[in-house]
Design an enzyme around this catalytic site. Structure first.
Site, PDB file in Angstrom:
ATOM      1  N   GLU A 104      30.218  36.359  46.832  1.00 18.24           N
ATOM      2  CA  GLU A 104      30.609  37.517  46.024  1.00 18.24           C
ATOM      3  C   GLU A 104      30.016  37.444  44.621  1.00 18.24           C
ATOM      4  OE1 GLU A 104      34.726  36.164  47.998  1.00 18.24           O
ATOM      5  OE2 GLU A 104      34.912  37.220  46.095  1.00 18.24           O
ATOM      6  N   HIS A 111      33.034  41.889  46.600  1.00 17.90           N
ATOM      7  CA  HIS A 111      33.575  40.844  47.471  1.00 17.90           C
ATOM      8  C   HIS A 111      32.945  40.926  48.873  1.00 17.90           C
ATOM      9  CE1 HIS A 111      36.600  38.512  49.635  1.00 17.90           C
ATOM     10  NE2 HIS A 111      37.311  38.315  48.552  1.00 17.90           N
TER      11      HIS A 111
HETATM   12  O1  TA6 Z   1      37.405  35.781  47.104  1.00 20.18           O
HETATM   13  C1  TA6 Z   1      38.227  34.823  47.715  1.00 20.18           C
HETATM   14  C2  TA6 Z   1      39.683  35.272  47.646  1.00 20.18           C
HETATM   15  O2  TA6 Z   1      40.106  35.401  46.312  1.00 20.18           O
HETATM   16  C3  TA6 Z   1      40.537  34.301  48.431  1.00 20.18           C
HETATM   17  O3  TA6 Z   1      41.408  33.577  47.592  1.00 20.18           O
HETATM   18  C4  TA6 Z   1      41.283  35.188  49.426  1.00 20.18           C
HETATM   19  O4  TA6 Z   1      42.506  35.633  48.890  1.00 20.18           O
HETATM   20  C5  TA6 Z   1      40.267  36.321  49.597  1.00 20.18           C
HETATM   21  O5  TA6 Z   1      39.822  36.566  48.271  1.00 20.18           O
HETATM   22  C6  TA6 Z   1      40.763  37.543  50.324  1.00 20.18           C
HETATM   23  O6  TA6 Z   1      41.714  38.204  49.555  1.00 20.18           O
HETATM   24  P1  TA6 Z   1      42.445  39.483  50.210  1.00 20.18           P
HETATM   25  O7  TA6 Z   1      43.371  39.984  49.161  1.00 20.18           O
HETATM   26  O8  TA6 Z   1      41.371  40.484  50.559  1.00 20.18           O
HETATM   27  O9  TA6 Z   1      43.122  38.969  51.454  1.00 20.18           O
END
Ligand code: TA6
Length: 298
Positions: free
Chosen positions: A270, A166
């Site tokens: 990601e 991510h």
């Molecule tokens: O990758 C995008 C995502 O799934 C968004 O929906 C948002 O929730 C982001 O990840 C960040 O997630 P987190 O749990 O790190 O706040």
């Protein structure tokens, strides 16, 4: 294992270990003008800056570094599910790996100008991932940033999981960058309740909250950043999905570990295997996903 023990066990020039005030173990790498940083918790990269470049990986100035708390930024390792747990509402968002204590197995001189770190996590025993699986992440900091995630199924039956690296990238301004390489891909629009969208056919620019899961995506995706006269290339192997995310102003302001003033300087691109692309892994098999991040121009 604390910093002192790690330092005595892994003696490689340019690698420094520290016990942070928050109770985490940080590894800092510097070699050939490039610099990198990761935390053993979550095997999470939190910085990478190749020689002659601005920082490439973004970590929030408001990130919280504490045991069991997800660090806002860097490259969180998302495993074994992406987003909310499919059946357990109280399970942590984005799986267990990113807040778990990984163990450092190896430090190596890698590539011509890099240093490689290999970390491992046993899935078995965690509340939410009972299967006997072992995850290994190899991170190479150098003129490129390389992350290789291997999941070995040690159970007697097949296991299914989602995974993602991510990555948060530092950019000049979200309104002036674009993302290329996804033009022909269908995607799931999480800002529209998971609506399935057809390929857009053109480069991706962002003008509002964006949370898109691109499916069956090609190997290379690029973040075009003309204001900083650079392109960030995200090459992938074994990663069928690409997720693009920026929370935009309202969501960012509501995130204590991001706040109202940093969201314009970051974009998540990601590499992963999520949703339709999730992995089914036979007993005894190992799945590998890797991403190679590099910078052109600048
Ligand atoms: O990758 C995008 C995502 O799934 C968004 O929906 C948002 O929730 C982001 O990840 C960040 O997630 P987190 O749990 O790190 O706040």
């Amino acid at each position: 294992m604390g910093a002192a023990e790690l330092a005595s066990r892994f003696r490689v020039a340019g690698v420094a270990f520290a016990d942070t005030e928050h109770g985490l173990v940080r590894v800092q790498v510097s070699r050939g003008g490039s610099a990198g940083e990761l935390f053993l918790q979550g095997a999470q990269v939190t910085a990478w800056q190749p020689a002659g470049q601005r920082p490439v990986i973004f970590t929030s100035a408001r990130a919280v570094f504490a045991p069991g708390k997800a660090i806002r930024g860097g490259v969180p390792v998302i495993l074994p599910w992406f987003g909310p747990h499919p059946t357990a509402p109280t399970a942590p968002q984005h799986g267990v790996a990113r807040t778990a204590p990984w163990r450092l197995e190896r430090v190596e001189e890698a590539m011509a100008d890099g240093i490689g770190l290999t970390l491992a996590l046993d899935g078995a025993g965690s509340d939410w991932w009972p299967e006997a699986a072992v995850a290994r992440l190899r991170v190479v900091f150098g003129s490129e940033l390389r992350l290789d995630l291997a999941v070995e199924n040690r159970a007697a039956q097949a296991i299914e999981f989602e995974e993602a690296l991510h990555a948060y990238f530092a950019i000049s301004d979200i309104a002036s960058v674009s993302v290329t390489g996804l033009e022909g891909c269908r995607f799931i629009d999480k800002t529209a309740g998971g609506a399935r969208r057809p390929p857009t056919g053109g480069r991706l620019t962002l003008a509002s909250e964006t949370d898109s899961v691109y499916l069956d995506t090609p190997a290379t995706v690029a973040i075009e950043d003309p204001a900083w006269r650079r392109r960030i290339l995200v090459e992938k192997e074994g990663a069928a999905s690409t997720i693009v995310w920026n929370p935009w102003a309202d969501k960012a302001a509501a995130m204590a570990d991001l706040g109202p003033d940093q969201w314009q300087g970051m974009i998540c691109v990601e590499a992963g295997n999520v949703a339709d692309n999730k992995i089914s892994l036979a007993a005894g098999a190992t799945h590998r996903m890797s991403t190679r991040i590099s910078v052109a121009g600048g």
